[in-house]
Design a protein around this motif. Sequence first.
Motif, mmCIF file in Angstrom:
data_model
loop_
_atom_site.group_PDB
_atom_site.id
_atom_site.type_symbol
_atom_site.label_atom_id
_atom_site.label_comp_id
_atom_site.label_asym_id
_atom_site.label_seq_id
_atom_site.Cartn_x
_atom_site.Cartn_y
_atom_site.Cartn_z
ATOM 1 N N GLY A 93 0.776 -1.076 0.062
ATOM 2 C CA GLY A 93 0.095 0.084 0.057
ATOM 3 C C GLY A 93 0.906 1.168 -0.053
ATOM 4 N N ASP A 94 2.196 1.149 0.648
ATOM 5 C CA ASP A 94 2.876 2.489 0.930
ATOM 6 C C ASP A 94 4.407 2.252 0.720
ATOM 7 O OD1 ASP A 94 4.288 4.769 1.560
ATOM 8 O OD2 ASP A 94 2.547 5.577 2.882
ATOM 9 N N ILE A 95 4.788 1.900 -0.334
ATOM 10 C CA ILE A 95 6.299 1.560 -0.220
ATOM 11 C C ILE A 95 7.356 2.334 0.580
ATOM 12 C CG2 ILE A 95 6.584 2.382 -2.712
ATOM 13 C CD1 ILE A 95 8.260 -0.790 -1.050
ATOM 14 N N THR A 137 5.968 -3.598 -4.314
ATOM 15 C CA THR A 137 5.687 -2.543 -5.369
ATOM 16 C C THR A 137 4.240 -1.920 -5.140
ATOM 17 O OG1 THR A 137 6.584 -3.852 -7.048
ATOM 18 C CG2 THR A 137 4.849 -2.456 -7.758
ATOM 19 N N GLN A 138 4.048 -0.662 -5.164
ATOM 20 C CA GLN A 138 2.882 0.154 -4.967
ATOM 21 C C GLN A 138 2.321 0.394 -6.267
ATOM 22 O OE1 GLN A 138 3.161 3.613 -2.578
ATOM 23 N NE2 GLN A 138 1.410 4.246 -2.765
ATOM 24 N N ILE A 139 1.071 0.272 -6.609
ATOM 25 C CA ILE A 139 0.338 0.614 -7.640
ATOM 26 C C ILE A 139 -0.507 1.868 -7.445
ATOM 27 C CG2 ILE A 139 -0.784 -0.043 -10.005
ATOM 28 C CD1 ILE A 139 1.740 -1.639 -9.488
ATOM 29 N N LYS A 140 -0.278 3.030 -8.049
ATOM 30 C CA LYS A 140 -1.024 4.244 -7.707
ATOM 31 C C LYS A 140 -2.118 4.491 -8.836
ATOM 32 C CE LYS A 140 3.004 6.508 -5.853
ATOM 33 N NZ LYS A 140 4.021 7.593 -6.066
ATOM 34 N N ALA A 141 -2.028 3.912 -9.920
ATOM 35 C CA ALA A 141 -3.117 4.107 -11.071
ATOM 36 C C ALA A 141 -2.855 2.990 -12.034
ATOM 37 C CB ALA A 141 -3.107 5.491 -11.683
ATOM 38 N N GLN A 142 -4.047 2.780 -12.937
ATOM 39 C CA GLN A 142 -3.871 1.912 -13.913
ATOM 40 C C GLN A 142 -2.825 2.389 -14.838
ATOM 41 O OE1 GLN A 142 -4.934 -1.374 -14.165
ATOM 42 N NE2 GLN A 142 -5.997 -0.937 -12.089
ATOM 43 N N VAL A 143 -2.260 1.356 -15.303
ATOM 44 C CA VAL A 143 -1.067 1.844 -16.557
ATOM 45 C C VAL A 143 -1.592 0.772 -17.752
ATOM 46 C CG1 VAL A 143 1.366 1.579 -17.111
ATOM 47 C CG2 VAL A 143 0.424 1.922 -14.902
ATOM 48 N N PRO A 144 -2.202 1.165 -18.900
ATOM 49 C CA PRO A 144 -2.578 0.507 -19.657
ATOM 50 C C PRO A 144 -1.568 0.072 -20.675
ATOM 51 C CG PRO A 144 -4.117 2.369 -19.595
ATOM 52 C CD PRO A 144 -2.930 2.592 -18.556
ATOM 53 N N PRO A 145 -1.467 -1.247 -21.333
ATOM 54 C CA PRO A 145 -2.312 -2.187 -21.588
ATOM 55 C C PRO A 145 -2.254 -3.173 -20.489
ATOM 56 C CG PRO A 145 -0.300 -2.880 -22.889
ATOM 57 C CD PRO A 145 -0.212 -1.461 -22.288
ATOM 58 N N PHE A 146 -1.531 -2.904 -19.282
ATOM 59 C CA PHE A 146 -1.582 -3.786 -18.279
ATOM 60 C C PHE A 146 -2.638 -3.711 -17.431
ATOM 61 C CE2 PHE A 146 2.801 -2.710 -19.195
ATOM 62 C CZ PHE A 146 3.199 -3.625 -19.727
ATOM 63 N N ASP A 147 -3.251 -4.847 -16.948
ATOM 64 C CA ASP A 147 -4.244 -4.930 -15.637
ATOM 65 C C ASP A 147 -3.531 -5.159 -14.544
ATOM 66 O OD1 ASP A 147 -6.767 -4.992 -14.363
ATOM 67 O OD2 ASP A 147 -7.073 -7.159 -15.127
ATOM 68 N N MET A 150 -4.477 -2.916 -7.005
ATOM 69 C CA MET A 150 -4.118 -1.817 -5.935
ATOM 70 C C MET A 150 -4.319 -2.216 -4.887
ATOM 71 S SD MET A 150 -4.712 1.777 -8.106
ATOM 72 C CE MET A 150 -6.129 1.547 -9.157
ATOM 73 N N THR A 151 -3.890 -1.727 -3.624
ATOM 74 C CA THR A 151 -4.422 -1.990 -2.315
ATOM 75 C C THR A 151 -4.236 -0.905 -1.365
ATOM 76 O OG1 THR A 151 -3.907 -3.738 -0.642
ATOM 77 C CG2 THR A 151 -2.137 -3.122 -1.938
ATOM 78 N N ASP A 152 -4.694 -0.914 -0.243
ATOM 79 C CA ASP A 152 -4.492 0.012 0.864
ATOM 80 C C ASP A 152 -3.905 -0.831 2.002
ATOM 81 O OD1 ASP A 152 -5.756 2.149 -0.345
ATOM 82 O OD2 ASP A 152 -7.545 1.557 0.342
ATOM 83 N N ALA A 153 -3.757 -2.129 1.896
ATOM 84 C CA ALA A 153 -3.223 -2.955 3.049
ATOM 85 C C ALA A 153 -1.561 -2.747 2.963
ATOM 86 C CB ALA A 153 -3.216 -4.486 2.834
ATOM 87 N N THR A 154 -1.099 -2.893 3.893
ATOM 88 C CA THR A 154 0.576 -2.673 4.018
ATOM 89 C C THR A 154 1.145 -3.802 3.183
ATOM 90 O OG1 THR A 154 0.329 -2.485 6.510
ATOM 91 C CG2 THR A 154 2.395 -3.124 5.544
ATOM 92 N N VAL A 155 0.959 -5.136 3.266
ATOM 93 C CA VAL A 155 1.304 -6.043 2.241
ATOM 94 C C VAL A 155 -0.101 -6.992 1.917
ATOM 95 C CG1 VAL A 155 2.635 -8.038 1.892
ATOM 96 C CG2 VAL A 155 3.709 -6.105 3.362
ATOM 97 N N ALA A 156 -0.017 -6.762 0.572
ATOM 98 C CA ALA A 156 -1.135 -7.808 -0.024
ATOM 99 C C ALA A 156 -0.636 -9.014 -0.170
ATOM 100 C CB ALA A 156 -1.801 -6.936 -1.063
#
Length: 280
Positions: A93-95, A137-147, A150-156
């Motif tokens: 969630g927050d790297i 890795t933290q994903i902040k927004a979608q990055v086309p063409p990849f699906d 995203m998470t708010d958890a410390t570690v998902a």
Amino acid sequence: MKQGIIHATLIAPDLQQVCAAYVAQLALQVQQRGTLDADNAAALDLVDLIGAPLVWLANSAGEPVLRVIEDPRAVVAEPMFRHGWLSLEVLVGDIDALAAGLRSPFKVLGPAANLELSDAIRAAQVLGPCGELLYLTQIKAQVPPFDLPMTDATVANTFIGVMTTPDREASQRAWSALLGAKGWAFDTRITVLNRAYGKPLDGRYPVAVVPMPGQCMVEIDQVELPAAANLRHAGQYSLALRLPAVDDALLREAGWAVTATGERRSLRGPAGEHVELLLA
């Protein structure tokens, strides 16, 4: 039922040390303790470890995301110097906050930074207590063409398995047959490899990315390495995938070694990577 990457398996010379580190610093919790039974040992191609102690670690949602199996004989070494599995890419969630709090036995290899691919992806590379490499890795927004998840958890959870291979084309062909998608091939900078090999940090590598269900992927990095000793290394050993039914003959033709174990398959890829395949 979830598909894609279900969990990862680590081999650890010291089970207690590894579990204590993940619980204290990566927000995982011990869900179950036990021993490796014959069926699971066969699915993992680890029949010599039948009866070995193991622990399942779960994330804050209660999902078992990491199985740690003890093998005191396993050799701890950095995974950048042999082909096969290189890293678990783990969604966080927050790297910046997470990486700042890590201490021994974890080792942060470089500060958190945005990826060359997109500023919406921010990651840090961390060596773990049994030689495993983690891309947190933290994903902040979608990055086309990849699906991407995203998470708010410390570690998902692990959402990408990263591997090295001497032949990107051969490995991409094998993984495309398994996952039913060709994916993408490109060249990109891989800082953790450049640091390990003593190369300029802007050095680029041939890479392929193949998508799978469940907002997961496999990343294939082509690197030239000398032949590695035939040892069982500690660290990342296998990824468990749940996928729609696949044809064993097709997999073998594409380069996989396939062993059927009931409803599961033990797969060994052309670069030596192991996959425990669960049929959806």
